[in-house]
Design a protein around this motif. Structure first.
Motif, PDB file in Angstrom:
ATOM      1  N   ARG A   1      -8.849   0.847   3.847  1.00 15.87           N
ATOM      2  CA  ARG A   1      -8.916   1.149   2.413  1.00 15.87           C
ATOM      3  C   ARG A   1      -7.567   1.660   1.920  1.00 15.87           C
ATOM      4  O   ARG A   1      -6.884   2.404   2.626  1.00 15.87           O
ATOM      5  CB  ARG A   1     -10.017   2.185   2.146  1.00 15.87           C
ATOM      6  CG  ARG A   1     -11.410   1.682   2.443  1.00 15.87           C
ATOM      7  CD  ARG A   1     -12.450   2.769   2.332  1.00 15.87           C
ATOM      8  NE  ARG A   1     -12.269   3.797   3.365  1.00 15.87           N
ATOM      9  CZ  ARG A   1     -13.158   4.741   3.632  1.00 15.87           C
ATOM     10  NH1 ARG A   1     -14.294   4.796   2.933  1.00 15.87           N
ATOM     11  NH2 ARG A   1     -12.936   5.633   4.579  1.00 15.87           N
ATOM     12  N   ASP A   2      -7.198   1.242   0.714  1.00 15.68           N
ATOM     13  CA  ASP A   2      -5.927   1.663   0.138  1.00 15.68           C
ATOM     14  C   ASP A   2      -5.939   3.174  -0.079  1.00 15.68           C
ATOM     15  O   ASP A   2      -6.787   3.714  -0.794  1.00 15.68           O
ATOM     16  CB  ASP A   2      -5.679   0.945  -1.191  1.00 15.68           C
ATOM     17  CG  ASP A   2      -4.311   1.261  -1.766  1.00 15.68           C
ATOM     18  OD1 ASP A   2      -3.346   0.616  -1.372  1.00 15.68           O
ATOM     19  OD2 ASP A   2      -4.237   2.172  -2.609  1.00 15.68           O
TER      20      ASP A   2
ATOM     21  N   THR B   1      -2.896   2.812   4.512  1.00 17.60           N
ATOM     22  CA  THR B   1      -4.350   2.587   4.524  1.00 17.60           C
ATOM     23  C   THR B   1      -4.993   3.539   5.530  1.00 17.60           C
ATOM     24  O   THR B   1      -4.316   4.119   6.389  1.00 17.60           O
ATOM     25  CB  THR B   1      -4.676   1.133   4.907  1.00 17.60           C
ATOM     26  OG1 THR B   1      -4.139   0.858   6.219  1.00 17.60           O
ATOM     27  CG2 THR B   1      -4.078   0.148   3.914  1.00 17.60           C
TER      28      THR B   1
ATOM     29  N   HIS C   1       0.864  -1.179   0.000  1.00 15.05           N
ATOM     30  CA  HIS C   1       0.000   0.000   0.000  1.00 15.05           C
ATOM     31  C   HIS C   1       0.903   1.232   0.000  1.00 15.05           C
ATOM     32  O   HIS C   1       1.411   1.639   1.045  1.00 15.05           O
ATOM     33  CB  HIS C   1      -0.923   0.001   1.233  1.00 15.05           C
ATOM     34  CG  HIS C   1      -1.813  -1.197   1.322  1.00 15.05           C
ATOM     35  ND1 HIS C   1      -2.948  -1.350   0.558  1.00 15.05           N
ATOM     36  CD2 HIS C   1      -1.705  -2.321   2.088  1.00 15.05           C
ATOM     37  CE1 HIS C   1      -3.527  -2.496   0.855  1.00 15.05           C
ATOM     38  NE2 HIS C   1      -2.790  -3.113   1.767  1.00 15.05           N
TER      39      HIS C   1
END
Length: 276
Positions: free
Chosen positions: A66-67, A61, A57
């Motif tokens: 969530r990326d 995150t 990533h």
């Protein structure tokens, strides 16, 4: 081809202008191809929450796993859409008011300039916030609100340019042979104020992006599930100690984008002056 070559040669004279140009090109490209990345800006994985930037990533995150790289890209798409769309709206309104006021003069000029003065006397950011509260929040609303209340300065600039152009020989001759005033404005006035208009419109993009970021940061701009750089900054307020990258990255993109747009605007201004 020769024109593009001259433009490129002029751009290469300053490393700062070149870097700004390439940053904007890369940003636009990434924003366009963002849907092709194998990540979703809404896919959650709580077990991966609060991760720092890594190979898996790139931007880490967020609190829902969530990326953040793809969320910043999608946020950039929204911010750029707002900036460009609001610029088009404000440029159209400002150009119409400025050219009409400057060319016709008289009571039309007085009426339009008094309107501009009244609107300019109101703290327009406060006005935008109030309107954003009363209207349904969303992308269309924020574009309309910013575009319809950021044209006053541009209209004054265009009016001044129009007053200069309207006294030139070819405009006077066109009036003498009976061309309609609207035809003269479209065929002779606007093309001659185009360099000034291009520079002003470019600056309007950075102003619109900054305004959208401010409104979204205050919670009256872009709403979930859609996100922009401003809304990402707003969402990151509660995560500054645990995940500072959530605030640093979108803030850095806002800063670099506005800085690059302003630099590129300066280049366009100097390039036009050199060519003219």
């Amino acid at each position: 081809m020769t024109y593009l070559k001259k433009f490129w040669q002029a751009l290469k004279t300053s490393p700062l202008y070149t870097l700004s140009f390439f940053f904007l090109v890369i940003l636009l490209f990434l924003s366009i191809v963002a849907p092709l990345f194998p990540f979703s800006p809404t896919a959650t994985n709580v077990s991966n929450a609060w991760q720092n930037p890594s190979f898996d990533h790139w931007f880490g995150t967020d609190e829902l796993g969530r990326d953040y790289f793809i969320r910043v890209l999608y946020g950039g798409r929204v911010s750029l859409i707002v900036g460009i769309s609001a610029m088009l709206a404000s440029t159209l309104i400002g150009t119409f008011v400025g050219v009409t006021s400057g060319y016709f003069g008289g009571w039309i000029d007085n009426l339009l300039m008094r309107l501009v003065e009244i609107l300019s006397s109101i703290p327009w950011l406060v006005l935008v916030i109030v309107l954003s509260v009363f209207l349904r929040p969303g992308l269309t609303t924020i574009i309309i609100v910013i575009g319809c209340f950021s044209w006053m300065g541009l209209s004054r600039l265009i009016r001044a340019e129009t007053l200069s152009v309207k006294n030139r020989e070819y405009v006077i001759y066109s009036e003498f042979i009976g061309e309609s005033k609207w035809r003269i404005m479209i065929r002779h006035v606007i093309p001659n104020i185009l360099p000034t208009l291009i520079v002003a419109a470019t600056n309007a993009i950075s102003g619109a992006i900054m305004t959208e970021s401010t409104l979204s940061f205050l919670g009256v701009g872009i709403q979930q599930p859609m996100s922009s750089w401003g809304s990402l900054l707003q969402n990151a307020q509660s995560s500054l100690q645990r995940a500072p990258h959530m605030a640093i990255l979108p803030g850095l993109f806002v800063l670099l984008t506005i800085y690059s747009i302003n630099n590129f605007s300066e280049f366009i201004k100097s390039y036009i002056q050199r060519e003219v």
